[in-house]
Scaffold this motif. Structure first.
Motif, PDB file in Angstrom:
ATOM      1  N   ASP A  33       6.205   9.676   3.200  1.00 33.62           N
ATOM      2  CA  ASP A  33       5.850   9.191   1.878  1.00 33.62           C
ATOM      3  C   ASP A  33       6.001  10.304   0.855  1.00 33.62           C
ATOM      4  OD1 ASP A  33       3.236   7.588   3.568  1.00 33.62           O
ATOM      5  OD2 ASP A  33       4.994   6.596   2.751  1.00 33.62           O
ATOM      6  N   LEU A  65       9.859   2.134   2.054  1.00 41.13           N
ATOM      7  CA  LEU A  65       8.718   1.461   1.456  1.00 41.13           C
ATOM      8  C   LEU A  65       8.243   2.282   0.265  1.00 41.13           C
ATOM      9  CD1 LEU A  65       5.743  -0.214   3.218  1.00 41.13           C
ATOM     10  CD2 LEU A  65       5.290   1.502   1.471  1.00 41.13           C
ATOM     11  N   VAL A  67       5.309   2.325  -3.101  1.00 40.55           N
ATOM     12  CA  VAL A  67       4.196   1.773  -3.870  1.00 40.55           C
ATOM     13  C   VAL A  67       4.459   2.135  -5.327  1.00 40.55           C
ATOM     14  CG1 VAL A  67       1.723   1.762  -4.251  1.00 40.55           C
ATOM     15  CG2 VAL A  67       2.615   2.027  -1.937  1.00 40.55           C
ATOM     16  N   GLN A  89      -0.402  -3.623  -8.731  1.00 40.36           N
ATOM     17  CA  GLN A  89       0.572  -2.649  -8.271  1.00 40.36           C
ATOM     18  C   GLN A  89       1.481  -3.349  -7.276  1.00 40.36           C
ATOM     19  OE1 GLN A  89      -1.552   0.545  -6.163  1.00 40.36           O
ATOM     20  NE2 GLN A  89      -3.188  -0.909  -5.739  1.00 40.36           N
ATOM     21  N   TYR A  90       2.531  -2.683  -6.845  1.00 42.28           N
ATOM     22  CA  TYR A  90       3.539  -3.359  -6.040  1.00 42.28           C
ATOM     23  C   TYR A  90       3.923  -2.526  -4.822  1.00 42.28           C
ATOM     24  CZ  TYR A  90       3.796  -5.983 -10.337  1.00 42.28           C
ATOM     25  OH  TYR A  90       3.447  -6.729 -11.444  1.00 42.28           O
ATOM     26  N   VAL A  91       4.002  -3.208  -3.679  1.00 44.79           N
ATOM     27  CA  VAL A  91       4.589  -2.614  -2.488  1.00 44.79           C
ATOM     28  C   VAL A  91       6.000  -3.177  -2.382  1.00 44.79           C
ATOM     29  CG1 VAL A  91       4.519  -2.446   0.021  1.00 44.79           C
ATOM     30  CG2 VAL A  91       2.391  -2.321  -1.298  1.00 44.79           C
ATOM     31  N   LEU A 110       3.892  -9.131   3.946  1.00 42.27           N
ATOM     32  CA  LEU A 110       3.030  -7.953   3.924  1.00 42.27           C
ATOM     33  C   LEU A 110       1.608  -8.414   4.156  1.00 42.27           C
ATOM     34  CD1 LEU A 110       2.602  -4.863   3.267  1.00 42.27           C
ATOM     35  CD2 LEU A 110       2.128  -5.611   0.921  1.00 42.27           C
ATOM     36  N   LEU A 159       1.521   0.390   7.721  1.00 44.34           N
ATOM     37  CA  LEU A 159       1.391   1.256   6.560  1.00 44.34           C
ATOM     38  C   LEU A 159       0.630   2.529   6.946  1.00 44.34           C
ATOM     39  CD1 LEU A 159       2.336  -1.334   5.122  1.00 44.34           C
ATOM     40  CD2 LEU A 159       0.688  -0.829   3.323  1.00 44.34           C
ATOM     41  N   THR A 163       0.031   5.872   2.393  1.00 41.79           N
ATOM     42  CA  THR A 163       0.345   4.687   1.598  1.00 41.79           C
ATOM     43  C   THR A 163      -0.922   3.922   1.243  1.00 41.79           C
ATOM     44  OG1 THR A 163       2.535   4.487   2.600  1.00 41.79           O
ATOM     45  CG2 THR A 163       1.614   2.510   1.575  1.00 41.79           C
ATOM     46  N   LEU A 167      -2.617   3.018  -2.470  1.00 39.40           N
ATOM     47  CA  LEU A 167      -3.049   1.688  -2.896  1.00 39.40           C
ATOM     48  C   LEU A 167      -4.510   1.698  -3.344  1.00 39.40           C
ATOM     49  CD1 LEU A 167      -1.399  -0.574  -0.157  1.00 39.40           C
ATOM     50  CD2 LEU A 167      -0.758  -0.430  -2.577  1.00 39.40           C
TER      51      LEU A 167
END
Length: 279
Positions: A33, A65, A67, A89-91, A110, A159, A163, A167
């Motif tokens: 990440d 992936l 975020v 927010q967006y994954v 998800l 995840l 990550t 979030l």
């Protein structure tokens, strides 16, 4: 607003990208990440172990992936445009697959704490990528202990702790002090307008603010971004082309949760003046 000693003001270069946020490759069971974008911007990075169980029929294989605080989708099927919603927010999962985009989005899911997460209202399209990118809308107000990317009911990727922490500690952006220059245009004058704004990250984590900027010279908009640590403020400065057509030239900055639009007045033509195009 944060106190003076916690506030960091700076002018940043803005650019166009598909995803900006906590991003990482998913391969060989690993999950790396990092805050990164397609323009090559980098920040602090971390590495965590993740589990990849299997690949379902149709060869749906997650490869990255991210975020993010926004997704970039094709407005009118052509123009990159920012999509974002308040407290969301967006994954975004990038997938290699032999299936078409619609089929991948129907079969990919998800789960957060065992509950299915809804697809985002707008879906990104990578303009220079062979992957299918699927965006899921995640609340900024909830806390999550576990998460997994699901394909045809099977877990494809768990995840990482990094990550999940991203979030659970999202950025929250506030925009103020918007302005544009020049203050006036001559008829048929073609030039560059500069938009300035103050962007504050009042959230708990680092994130990237994104907005669509548009003048009246060409159709479509450009994506401008700025990345801020928690509790910091930055001066966003970006340019767009405008032309003195009619009584005023509109300029619009749209960051999904809100937008700002103003007009640059078009004055009278100067006698004997020659209109030039500024670069």
């Amino acid at each position: 607003m944060p106190s003076t000693d916690l506030t960091r003001r700076r002018t940043l270069t803005v650019g166009c990208l598909t995803f900006v946020g906590l991003a990482g490759c998913l391969a060989d069971g690993g999950d790396t990440d990092a805050n990164a974008g397609s323009t090559g911007t980098t920040n602090d990075s971390n590495s965590d172990e993740a589990q990849t169980d299997s690949t379902p029929p149709g060869e749906i294989s997650p490869v990255e992936l991210a975020v993010t605080d926004f997704v970039e989708y094709p407005l009118a099927g052509v123009h990159p445009h920012v999509h974002a919603r308040r407290e969301t927010q967006y994954v975004v999962v990038s997938v290699d697959s032999s299936l078409d985009d619609e089929a991948v989005r129907e079969r990919l899911g998800l789960q957060l704490d065992g509950q299915a997460t809804a697809l985002a209202d707008r879906q990104p399209v990578p303009w220079e990528s062979n992957t299918t990118d699927v965006a899921f809308a995640v609340s900024k107000g909830d806390q999550y202990e576990t998460g997994a990317v699901i394909g045809d009911g099977m877990r494809l990727h768990s995840l990482s702790e990094t990550t999940l922490e991203r979030l659970n500690r999202p950025p929250r952006f506030h925009v103020s002090d918007l302005s544009v220059s020049p203050a006036e245009l001559h008829p048929d004058e073609q030039t560059t307008a500069t938009v300035r704004a103050t962007v504050e990250n009042a959230g708990e984590g680092t994130g990237t603010f994104g907005a669509s900027l548009k003048g009246n010279y060409v159709s479509g908009s450009k994506t401008v971004t700025v990345t801020l640590d928690a509790g910091t403020t930055a001066e966003l400065e970006a340019t767009t082309r405008v032309v003195g057509d009619g009584d005023e030239a509109p300029v619009r900055l749209d960051w999904g949760r809100d937008e700002w639009e103003t007009e640059i007045p078009v004055g009278e033509a100067e006698t004997g003046a020659v209109t030039t195009t500024a670069e």
